[in-house]
Design a protein around this motif. Structure first.
Motif, mmCIF file in Angstrom:
data_model
loop_
_atom_site.group_PDB
_atom_site.id
_atom_site.type_symbol
_atom_site.label_atom_id
_atom_site.label_comp_id
_atom_site.label_asym_id
_atom_site.label_seq_id
_atom_site.Cartn_x
_atom_site.Cartn_y
_atom_site.Cartn_z
ATOM 1 N N GLN A 152 66.696 56.588 63.246
ATOM 2 C CA GLN A 152 66.366 55.239 62.790
ATOM 3 C C GLN A 152 67.186 54.863 61.567
ATOM 4 O OE1 GLN A 152 64.363 53.095 64.526
ATOM 5 N NE2 GLN A 152 64.453 54.781 66.004
ATOM 6 N N ARG A 153 67.406 55.815 60.691
ATOM 7 C CA ARG A 153 68.218 55.533 59.500
ATOM 8 C C ARG A 153 69.648 55.212 59.896
ATOM 9 N NH1 ARG A 153 68.113 59.320 54.277
ATOM 10 N NH2 ARG A 153 66.121 58.242 54.198
ATOM 11 N N THR A 154 70.197 55.995 60.816
ATOM 12 C CA THR A 154 71.566 55.737 61.268
ATOM 13 C C THR A 154 71.668 54.377 61.945
ATOM 14 O OG1 THR A 154 71.915 58.110 61.594
ATOM 15 C CG2 THR A 154 73.446 56.616 62.689
ATOM 16 N N SER A 155 70.668 54.047 62.751
ATOM 17 C CA SER A 155 70.676 52.761 63.442
ATOM 18 C C SER A 155 70.579 51.592 62.467
ATOM 19 C CB SER A 155 69.517 52.715 64.439
ATOM 20 O OG SER A 155 69.430 51.444 65.046
ATOM 21 N N MET A 156 69.722 51.716 61.465
ATOM 22 C CA MET A 156 69.525 50.621 60.517
ATOM 23 C C MET A 156 70.707 50.488 59.571
ATOM 24 S SD MET A 156 65.467 50.999 59.669
ATOM 25 C CE MET A 156 65.406 49.436 58.797
ATOM 26 N N GLU A 157 71.350 51.602 59.242
ATOM 27 C CA GLU A 157 72.525 51.526 58.382
ATOM 28 C C GLU A 157 73.703 50.895 59.109
ATOM 29 O OE1 GLU A 157 73.236 55.475 57.086
ATOM 30 O OE2 GLU A 157 71.806 55.367 55.421
ATOM 31 N N GLY A 158 73.723 50.988 60.464
ATOM 32 C CA GLY A 158 74.811 50.407 61.220
ATOM 33 C C GLY A 158 74.653 48.920 61.462
ATOM 34 N N GLU A 159 73.459 48.392 61.216
ATOM 35 C CA GLU A 159 73.241 46.968 61.427
ATOM 36 C C GLU A 159 73.657 46.194 60.188
ATOM 37 O OE1 GLU A 159 69.197 46.484 62.457
ATOM 38 O OE2 GLU A 159 69.372 47.574 64.360
ATOM 39 N N ASN A 160 74.001 44.958 60.389
ATOM 40 C CA ASN A 160 74.510 44.132 59.293
ATOM 41 C C ASN A 160 73.558 43.019 58.882
ATOM 42 O OD1 ASN A 160 76.962 45.541 59.161
ATOM 43 N ND2 ASN A 160 77.761 44.350 60.904
ATOM 44 N N ARG A 161 72.332 43.025 59.450
ATOM 45 C CA ARG A 161 71.415 41.955 59.065
ATOM 46 C C ARG A 161 70.878 42.217 57.663
ATOM 47 N NH1 ARG A 161 68.058 44.917 62.676
ATOM 48 N NH2 ARG A 161 66.135 45.659 61.686
ATOM 49 N N PRO A 162 70.592 41.167 56.888
ATOM 50 C CA PRO A 162 70.130 41.336 55.505
ATOM 51 C C PRO A 162 68.811 42.094 55.450
ATOM 52 C CG PRO A 162 70.796 39.061 55.914
ATOM 53 C CD PRO A 162 70.770 39.740 57.244
ATOM 54 N N GLY A 163 68.742 42.997 54.494
ATOM 55 C CA GLY A 163 67.506 43.727 54.251
ATOM 56 C C GLY A 163 67.271 44.887 55.184
ATOM 57 N N SER A 164 68.196 45.162 56.090
ATOM 58 C CA SER A 164 67.977 46.234 57.058
ATOM 59 C C SER A 164 68.584 47.551 56.611
ATOM 60 C CB SER A 164 68.563 45.844 58.423
ATOM 61 O OG SER A 164 69.965 45.707 58.318
ATOM 62 N N LYS A 165 69.453 47.511 55.628
ATOM 63 C CA LYS A 165 70.146 48.723 55.226
ATOM 64 C C LYS A 165 69.293 49.551 54.288
ATOM 65 C CE LYS A 165 74.553 50.349 53.406
ATOM 66 N NZ LYS A 165 75.868 49.965 52.860
ATOM 67 N N MET A 166 69.164 50.848 54.602
ATOM 68 C CA MET A 166 68.416 51.749 53.758
ATOM 69 C C MET A 166 69.287 52.262 52.619
ATOM 70 S SD MET A 166 66.173 54.104 56.347
ATOM 71 C CE MET A 166 64.832 53.402 57.302
ATOM 72 N N LYS A 167 68.641 52.667 51.586
ATOM 73 C CA LYS A 167 69.378 53.211 50.457
ATOM 74 C C LYS A 167 69.971 54.572 50.803
ATOM 75 C CE LYS A 167 66.585 50.846 47.005
ATOM 76 N NZ LYS A 167 65.710 51.013 45.827
ATOM 77 N N GLU A 168 71.208 54.766 50.450
ATOM 78 C CA GLU A 168 71.870 56.029 50.744
ATOM 79 C C GLU A 168 71.316 57.128 49.851
ATOM 80 O OE1 GLU A 168 76.004 55.526 50.383
ATOM 81 O OE2 GLU A 168 76.177 54.033 51.997
ATOM 82 N N GLY A 169 71.221 58.316 50.438
ATOM 83 C CA GLY A 169 70.744 59.457 49.686
ATOM 84 C C GLY A 169 69.231 59.520 49.555
ATOM 85 N N LYS A 170 68.513 58.574 50.169
ATOM 86 C CA LYS A 170 67.065 58.587 50.083
ATOM 87 C C LYS A 170 66.514 59.691 50.953
ATOM 88 C CE LYS A 170 63.078 55.534 50.423
ATOM 89 N NZ LYS A 170 62.626 54.180 50.801
ATOM 90 N N ALA A 171 65.501 60.393 50.447
ATOM 91 C CA ALA A 171 64.945 61.529 51.169
ATOM 92 C C ALA A 171 64.216 61.072 52.416
ATOM 93 C CB ALA A 171 63.998 62.304 50.256
ATOM 94 N N LEU A 172 64.162 61.950 53.404
ATOM 95 C CA LEU A 172 63.445 61.657 54.629
ATOM 96 C C LEU A 172 61.938 61.697 54.364
ATOM 97 C CD1 LEU A 172 65.508 63.783 57.178
ATOM 98 C CD2 LEU A 172 65.479 61.294 56.989
ATOM 99 N N PRO A 173 61.155 61.059 55.240
ATOM 100 C CA PRO A 173 59.702 61.091 55.069
ATOM 101 C C PRO A 173 59.154 62.511 55.071
ATOM 102 C CG PRO A 173 60.320 59.378 56.613
ATOM 103 C CD PRO A 173 61.569 60.145 56.312
ATOM 104 N N LYS A 174 58.025 62.665 54.443
ATOM 105 C CA LYS A 174 57.396 63.975 54.297
ATOM 106 C C LYS A 174 56.665 64.364 55.578
ATOM 107 C CE LYS A 174 55.261 64.518 50.450
ATOM 108 N NZ LYS A 174 54.225 64.437 49.391
ATOM 109 N N VAL A 175 56.680 65.666 55.877
ATOM 110 C CA VAL A 175 55.930 66.219 56.996
ATOM 111 C C VAL A 175 54.936 67.237 56.435
ATOM 112 C CG1 VAL A 175 56.024 67.510 59.157
ATOM 113 C CG2 VAL A 175 57.837 65.869 58.599
ATOM 114 N N VAL A 176 53.655 67.040 56.738
ATOM 115 C CA VAL A 176 52.584 67.884 56.198
ATOM 116 C C VAL A 176 51.924 68.627 57.348
ATOM 117 C CG1 VAL A 176 50.444 67.930 54.869
ATOM 118 C CG2 VAL A 176 52.202 66.231 54.339
ATOM 119 N N ASN A 177 51.670 69.912 57.151
ATOM 120 C CA ASN A 177 50.997 70.738 58.147
ATOM 121 C C ASN A 177 49.528 70.923 57.772
ATOM 122 O OD1 ASN A 177 53.330 71.285 59.752
ATOM 123 N ND2 ASN A 177 53.984 72.762 58.204
#
Length: 288
Positions: A152-177
């Protein structure tokens, strides 16, 4: 009323004249004085046990009420602070929508595939940060969740619509067991203990993350998480349960528990026939 009071006074005078004195019972360090007629019904030891039980129940009820009051006041203050900050910042041009911290419970196999497909159609810029919850015995769901987030990050970074680009270097969501509440084929007797253990772990996880939205579906792993969120944030959170597509005629065991206990705010089913059997469910199409 007056006649009853006179009879009570007369009976007390007769009791005192007959030489019966009031007796006391020590309950939890407190001395409780009772009339002698009470001891004619049950023995003093029995009254002590009853008094201790009443005292313990009263303490538990007081703690539960104080627990709810504390989190209600805390959520009210937090919401007031957010509104105040929002009004100070003003609307602005291109302002980012209010973020909703989202917790997603993943089962195993098809349950994980269904839930990730639900998340795929969310506005990921709004429903963030995201926290994925998986059982300790499920080694595939955590990997699939992280791979999904990378895609999803790769897909959103490839789009050019305003507000869709994620910040580079941002950590992935947390996974809790968390511990699994019930394994496949496990007896219902032993599942009581494993579910209790999973509930304690879920309370700790929810208390640490405090999500505003909980997304879950069929597996029993989500039940302790739902109960924990309902206990810790009963008014300021939303729980959405999506029943599995394989449930065509009746809800799953987890779905029935959540439905009858009214734990979830919204229950989505993927077959319209289920809405007739369970009127409080919602049909909005199928995930696949």
């Amino acid at each position: 009323m007056l006649e009853s009071m006179l009879k009570w006074v007369k009976a007390a005078q007769m009791t005192e004249e007959e030489g019966f004195a009031e007796r006391s019972v020590n309950v939890g360090g407190m001395v409780v004085t009772l009339p002698p007629q009470v001891f004619e019904c049950l023995a003093p030891e029995t009254w002590k046990v009853i008094g201790v039980i009443i005292l313990l129940v009263s303490l538990v009820l007081f703690q539960v009420v104080a627990f709810f009051v504390f989190f209600f006041v805390r959520d009210a203050v937090a919401n007031a602070v957010k509104r105040l900050k929002g009004s100070q910042q003003g609307e602005g041009d291109g302002a980012e929508p209010h973020a909703v911290k989202t917790m997603v419970v993943l089962g195993s196999g098809g349950h994980t595939a269904e839930m990730l497909r639900v998340v795929k159609f969310l506005d990921l810029n709004k429903y963030k940060p995201r926290v994925y919850v998986v059982s300790q015995t499920d080694g595939m769901s955590a990997e699939r969740a992280l791979r999904f987030e990378r895609e999803q990050r790769t897909s959103m970074e490839g789009e050019n619509r305003p507000g869709s680009k994620m910040k580079e270097g941002k950590a992935l969501p947390k996974v809790v067991n968390i511990p699994r509440s019930r394994e496949v084929g496990q007896s219902y007797v032993t599942s009581v203990f494993t579910t209790s253990y999973s509930l304690f772990a879920s309370v700790a996880t929810v208390f640490r993350e405090m999500p505003m939205l909980l997304l879950c579906n069929g597996p029993g792993t989500c039940l302790p998480v739902c109960l924990s969120l309902k206990l810790l944030r009963p008014w300021s959170s939303k729980i959405v349960f999506v029943e599995s597509i394989c449930r065509t005629r009746s809800l799953s065991l987890t779905g029935k528990i959540i439905y009858h206990l009214r734990v979830a705010d919204t229950i989505f089913v993927q077959w319209p026939e289920l809405c007739h059997a369970y009127p409080r469910t919602t049909y909005s199409g199928r995930v696949f």
